[in-house]
Design an enzyme around this catalytic site. Structure first.
Site, mmCIF file in Angstrom:
data_model
loop_
_atom_site.group_PDB
_atom_site.id
_atom_site.type_symbol
_atom_site.label_atom_id
_atom_site.label_comp_id
_atom_site.label_asym_id
_atom_site.label_seq_id
_atom_site.Cartn_x
_atom_site.Cartn_y
_atom_site.Cartn_z
ATOM 1 N N LYS A 190 -37.732 29.662 3.367
ATOM 2 C CA LYS A 190 -38.198 28.626 4.309
ATOM 3 C C LYS A 190 -39.303 29.166 5.219
ATOM 4 O O LYS A 190 -40.306 28.487 5.471
ATOM 5 C CB LYS A 190 -37.022 28.080 5.140
ATOM 6 C CG LYS A 190 -36.029 27.247 4.322
ATOM 7 C CD LYS A 190 -36.687 26.039 3.670
ATOM 8 C CE LYS A 190 -35.732 25.179 2.889
ATOM 9 N NZ LYS A 190 -36.402 24.146 2.087
ATOM 10 N N TYR A 199 -32.356 31.918 1.320
ATOM 11 C CA TYR A 199 -32.793 30.543 1.596
ATOM 12 C C TYR A 199 -33.718 30.529 2.829
ATOM 13 O O TYR A 199 -34.808 29.947 2.792
ATOM 14 C CB TYR A 199 -31.546 29.695 1.834
ATOM 15 C CG TYR A 199 -31.785 28.249 2.214
ATOM 16 C CD1 TYR A 199 -32.357 27.356 1.330
ATOM 17 C CD2 TYR A 199 -31.388 27.777 3.465
ATOM 18 C CE1 TYR A 199 -32.541 26.020 1.682
ATOM 19 C CE2 TYR A 199 -31.558 26.445 3.820
ATOM 20 C CZ TYR A 199 -32.138 25.573 2.918
ATOM 21 O OH TYR A 199 -32.315 24.258 3.264
HETATM 22 C C1 AKB Z 1 -27.891 24.038 4.369
HETATM 23 O O1 AKB Z 1 -26.819 24.033 5.003
HETATM 24 O O2 AKB Z 1 -28.202 24.908 3.559
HETATM 25 C C2 AKB Z 1 -28.883 22.944 4.666
HETATM 26 C C3 AKB Z 1 -29.843 23.336 5.748
HETATM 27 C C4 AKB Z 1 -29.428 23.317 7.155
HETATM 28 O O3 AKB Z 1 -30.953 23.674 5.456
HETATM 29 N N1 AKB Z 1 -28.197 21.743 5.013
#
Ligand code: AKB
Length: 316
Positions: free
Chosen positions: A146, A142
Site C-alpha cells: 500500500k 499488504y
Molecule cells: C484489511 O483488513 O485487510 C482491509 C484493510 C483495512 O485494508 N479491510
C-alpha cells in the site's frame, strides 16, 4: 464529456457496490467490470464484464482500447491476512498489478483511483488522531504494497502528469458482498452471526480500536474524490478517510440495541491481532474534508440499524 470506467477486482467487497453505483450514475455501457473470476457476477446487473488478471498487461491494454477507457478504478488486490499467508503473491498482485495499471494508464492517458488502507501505517506511526502526513513503516506485506502504491501513484502524477487519486480505506462494513482475508473482517462477520446465532467469537481482542466506515459512505467517497476539482487537491495518494473507530465491545453494545440477547466471546487469532495492533486507533481525516468535502453519513448505531435490517432480509 462522458467518462468510460474500468473497475478491476470488481467482484470483491467494494467493487460490486461501486460498479452498481457508477452504472446508475454514468450509464451501464460506460462502466466495465473486470475480475480474475466470475463468481458473484449476477450481483452486478447488466453491463460489460471482462476476465482480467492484473498481472497480465496485454489483457489490460486490450480492454482499455476496446472500451476507450479513460478512468481506471484499480481495486484488484489481496487483503492483509491473506497477504501475510502469501507475501510473494501479495507483492505480485498488489504492487505488480498496480505498476501494470499505471503503465497502461500512462500510455493511454487514463486517470487512476488506487485504494490504499490504514495498513499503510505501522507500529511507530502515532496511533491516535493519526495525521495525514506521518511516519509510514508498515509491518505487513499488504501494508508495504500500500505504501509502495501511494508512492508510485504520486510519482506517476508528478513525472507524467497522470491524474492519480486515492484514499486510505479503513475497515469497510457491508451486507452485499463479504470481504475475504482482512483483519477488519470481524466487524462484518459479527453482524451475520448476530442474526444467525445470537453469538459471535471475535478474532480481534477487546480494547483493540480500528477505523471503520459503512460501504455507502465509502462508495460516495470514491466517486466524490474522482469528481473533485484537481486544483483543490494538495494531497493525492492517499487521503485518510474514516467515519468511526470502535473495539469489539462497543460494536457488540451497538448490536445489543437491536438484538438484546446478543453475546460476544473471543477466540483471538494472534496473526490478525498483531496486524490490528500495528494499525492506527483513529485517523485524522481533516485533509479529505478540506480538499474535497469528505462527509460520511453513517455513525456506528445508524450503520448497525441499516446492516441488521438488510441482513435480516437476505438471510431470511
Ligand atoms: C484489511 O483488513 O485487510 C482491509 C484493510 C483495512 O485494508 N479491510
Amino acid at each position: 464529456m462522458v467518462k468510460n470506467f474500468l473497475v478491476t477486482g470488481c467482484l470483491g467487497q467494494i467493487g460490486t457496490e461501486l460498479v452498481k453505483k457508477l452504472r446508475c450514475q454514468y450509464g451501464s455501457d460506460h462502466v466495465v467490470g473486470s475480475d480474475i473470476k466470475t463468481t458473484g457476477i449476477e450481483k452486478l446487473g447488466d453491463g460489460p464484464f471482462e476476465i482480467l488478471d492484473v498481472r497480465e498487461s496485454d489483457t489490460l491494454v486490450r480492454i482499455v482500447e476496446k472500451y476507450n477507457i479513460d478512468t481506471i478504478l484499480h481495486l484488484a488486490g489481496l487483503l492483509s491476512a491473506v497477504g501475510e499467508a502469501k507475501p510473494q503473491l501479495a507483492w505480485q498482485i498488489n504492487a505488480g498489478g498496480l505498476f501494470n495499471t499505471l503503465e497502461v494508464a500512462r500510455e493511454k492517458q487514463c486517470a487512476v483511483f488506487f485504494p490504499s488502507s490504514i495498513a499503510a501505517f505501522g507500529p511507530n506511526t502515532p496511533l491516535d488522531h493519526t495525521p495525514q502526513d506521518t511516519i509510514q513503516r508498515p509491518a505487513t506485506m499488504y501494508g508495504i504494497t500500500k505504501v509502495t502504491g501511494e508512492l508510485l501513484c504520486d510519482y506517476y502524477h508528478k513525472k507524467y502528469g497522470l491524474d492519480t487519486r486515492g484514499v486510505r480505506f479503513p475497515g469497510l462494513i457491508s451486507y452485499e458482498t463479504e470481504p475475504g482475508g482482512g483483519t477488519t473482517d470481524y466487524a462484518v462477520e459479527i453482524y451475520y452471526k448476530a442474526i444467525a446465532d445470537g453469538h459471535y467469537d471475535s478474532f480481534i481482542a477487546a480494547g483493540t480500536y480500528m477505523d471503520m466506515m459503512y460501504m455507502p459512505d465509502a462508495i460516495d467517497a470514491v466517486i466524490q474524490l474522482m469528481e473533485a476539482d484537481s486544483s483543490k487537491l494538495k494531497h493525492r495518494n492517499a487521503f485518510n478517510i474514516s467515519a468511526m473507530s470502535f473495539d469489539p465491545e462497543e460494536l457488540a453494545a451497538s448490536i445489543r440495541k437491536y438484538i438484546p440477547h446478543f453475546t460476544l466471546g473471543y477466540k483471538v487469532d494472534p496473526v490478525r491481532q498483531s496486524i490490528a495492533e500495528s494499525w492506527p486507533n483513529s485517523l485524522d481525516v481533516s485533509a479529505a474534508r478540506e480538499e474535497w468535502g469528505f462527509d460520511p453519513k453513517y455513525d456506528l448505531d445508524k450503520m448497525t440499524e441499516d446492516m441488521l435490517a438488510h441482513l435480516k432480509e437476505t438471510l431470511k
